[in-house]
Enzyme design. Structure first.
Site, short mmCIF file in Angstrom:
data_model
loop_
_atom_site.label_atom_id
_atom_site.label_comp_id
_atom_site.label_asym_id
_atom_site.label_seq_id
_atom_site.Cartn_x
_atom_site.Cartn_y
_atom_site.Cartn_z
N GLN A 39 0.74 -1.29 -0.17
CA GLN A 39 0.04 0.09 -0.07
C GLN A 39 1.01 1.41 0.02
O GLN A 39 2.05 1.23 0.13
CB GLN A 39 -0.74 -0.26 1.32
CG GLN A 39 -0.26 -0.10 2.51
CD GLN A 39 -1.10 -1.21 3.42
OE1 GLN A 39 -2.31 -1.00 3.67
NE2 GLN A 39 -0.54 -1.77 4.40
N HIS A 70 -9.16 2.84 19.66
CA HIS A 70 -8.26 1.88 20.13
C HIS A 70 -8.85 1.32 21.35
O HIS A 70 -8.71 0.26 21.74
CB HIS A 70 -6.86 2.18 20.31
CG HIS A 70 -5.94 2.43 18.90
ND1 HIS A 70 -5.10 3.53 18.71
CD2 HIS A 70 -6.04 1.62 17.85
CE1 HIS A 70 -4.68 3.27 17.34
NE2 HIS A 70 -5.43 2.26 16.75
N ASP A 94 -0.10 -0.59 13.59
CA ASP A 94 0.33 0.73 14.32
C ASP A 94 0.56 0.38 15.61
O ASP A 94 1.27 1.25 16.48
CB ASP A 94 -0.51 1.92 14.18
CG ASP A 94 -2.05 1.43 14.54
OD1 ASP A 94 -2.84 0.99 13.36
OD2 ASP A 94 -2.36 1.14 15.52
N ASP A 163 -8.53 -5.33 13.16
CA ASP A 163 -8.22 -3.92 13.05
C ASP A 163 -7.61 -3.57 11.55
O ASP A 163 -6.43 -3.29 11.54
CB ASP A 163 -7.31 -3.33 14.11
CG ASP A 163 -7.09 -1.75 13.93
OD1 ASP A 163 -6.03 -1.55 14.37
OD2 ASP A 163 -7.96 -1.23 13.27
N1 SAM Z 1 -7.55 1.47 12.61
C1 SAM Z 1 -7.44 1.62 10.94
C2 SAM Z 1 -8.85 1.67 10.35
O1 SAM Z 1 -9.86 1.40 11.04
O2 SAM Z 1 -8.72 1.71 8.98
C3 SAM Z 1 -6.55 0.28 10.59
C4 SAM Z 1 -5.42 0.50 11.21
S1 SAM Z 1 -4.19 -0.82 10.85
C5 SAM Z 1 -2.69 0.25 10.34
C6 SAM Z 1 -4.63 -1.63 9.38
C7 SAM Z 1 -3.60 -2.73 9.06
O3 SAM Z 1 -4.34 -3.70 8.26
C8 SAM Z 1 -2.69 -2.18 7.94
O4 SAM Z 1 -1.68 -2.14 8.54
C9 SAM Z 1 -2.85 -3.41 6.73
O5 SAM Z 1 -1.38 -3.83 6.55
C10 SAM Z 1 -3.40 -4.27 7.58
N2 SAM Z 1 -4.07 -5.46 7.06
C11 SAM Z 1 -4.78 -5.40 6.01
N3 SAM Z 1 -5.15 -6.51 5.16
C12 SAM Z 1 -4.52 -7.67 5.95
C13 SAM Z 1 -4.42 -9.04 6.02
N4 SAM Z 1 -5.08 -9.83 5.26
N5 SAM Z 1 -3.70 -9.72 6.79
C14 SAM Z 1 -2.90 -8.88 7.71
N6 SAM Z 1 -2.96 -7.46 8.05
C15 SAM Z 1 -3.74 -6.82 6.84
#
Ligand code: SAM
Length: 285
Positions: A39, A70, A94, A163
């Protein structure tokens, strides 16, 4: 930390929250702006909300309001499960939810599975107050796809918190019934699944989809909600699948020093405004 930009007087970050709604934040510095393997990530300082992390154009965290989200994602489950000793966080790179989960002495281990190790690193580099739990002795951090991880971990977790980024591309599967059924198997006999399920105003379609998909696996699904200013419309929902467990009753006193969640919030966050109750009742019909 390498500062890329000079102090910039009139630069704005714009998030297209829907095709007809935007959020603009005045930027004072851009600290990171790059493509990862998965991304595009931006870290910037804003006048209104402090430092922000953006993934593919969508705000993930801001220093000023991340606690609203959170704390809700972590404490409703951690306070309503009788023994939340093993926790899985899907996404959440994060570290904000993990920071909240490690506040419980009853916790044995918390495993965080985020597909993008560069998000984890960016949080370590630029958000020390959010990523501070990542090095906790009870924390295990795995940079991998959660959909692969979950299938090899049956009957292992008390609480699973999803998340993830919005349900597109590599995150889309995290909102589907096949994933929820893997989660169900990964939960022990009594368990809770918590998922962020968007805004009833900006993305009610996604909220409905997640609820109905979860309902295919979890006999009991609960919706709660809270304020989250920098997410679309500022009203955010959390959908909880209960495996032989009802999350509405808080069983323990939360950690001290919280800024959003409390026992009173727990009691009331499941009380839905009439318009939201009506939507849910349609699903339960
Ligand atoms: N709180 C935020 C929101 O509600 O949009 C999300 C925060 S967190 C940074 C989102 C994370 O989901 C990203 O770091 C992304 O890399 C991770 N992510 C997305 N798809 C994923 C998957 N299939 N497996 C593991 N992590 C994933």
């Amino acid at each position: 930390m390498e500062v890329i930009g000079r102090r910039i007087t009139d630069l704005w970050f714009t998030e297209c929250q829907t095709e007809n709604m935007k959020l603009d934040l005045r930027i004072s510095n851009i600290l990171l702006n790059k493509d990862t393997e998965y991304q595009h990530i931006v870290v910037a300082d804003t006048e209104e909300y402090g430092r922000i992390m953006v993934l593919d154009g969508a705000i993930q965290i801001t220093e000023r309001d991340e606690f609203c989200y959170h704390e809700m994602m972590a404490h409703v489950a951690m306070c309503s499960h009788p023994e939340p000793s093993r926790v899985l966080i899907v996404g959440g790179g994060d570290g904000g939810i993990l920071r909240e989960v490690v506040k419980y002495d009853i916790l044995d281990t918390v495993t965080l599975v985020d597909i993008d190790k560069e998000v984890i690193q960016a949080s370590r580099d630029f958000f020390p107050g959010v990523s501070c739990g990542l090095d906790h002795p009870k924390a295990e951090i795995l940079p991998m796809d959660a959909m692969e991880f979950i299938i090899n971990h049956e009957n292992q977790f008390d609480v699973i918190i999803v998340d993830s980024t919005d349900p597109v591309d590599f995150a889309a599967g995290l909102f589907q019934s096949s994933f929820y059924s893997d989660v169900f198997k990964s939960l022990k006999n009594q368990g809770l699944l918590v998922a962020q399920t968007e805004s009833p105003f900006a993305e009610s379609r996604l909220m409905k989809q997640a609820y109905l998909e979860m309902k295919k696996t979890f006999k009991d699904v609960y919706l709660c909600w809270g304020a989250m200013p920098t997410y679309p419309t500022g009203m955010w929902t959390y959908t909880i699948g209960g495996k032989n467990l009802n999350p509405k009753t808080s069983l323990r006193t939360p950690p001290t020093g919280l800024k959003y969640y409390s026992e009173a919030i727990h009691k009331h966050c499941f009380t839905l405004p009439a318009f939201l109750q009506e939507i849910i009742e349609q699903y339960n019909a």
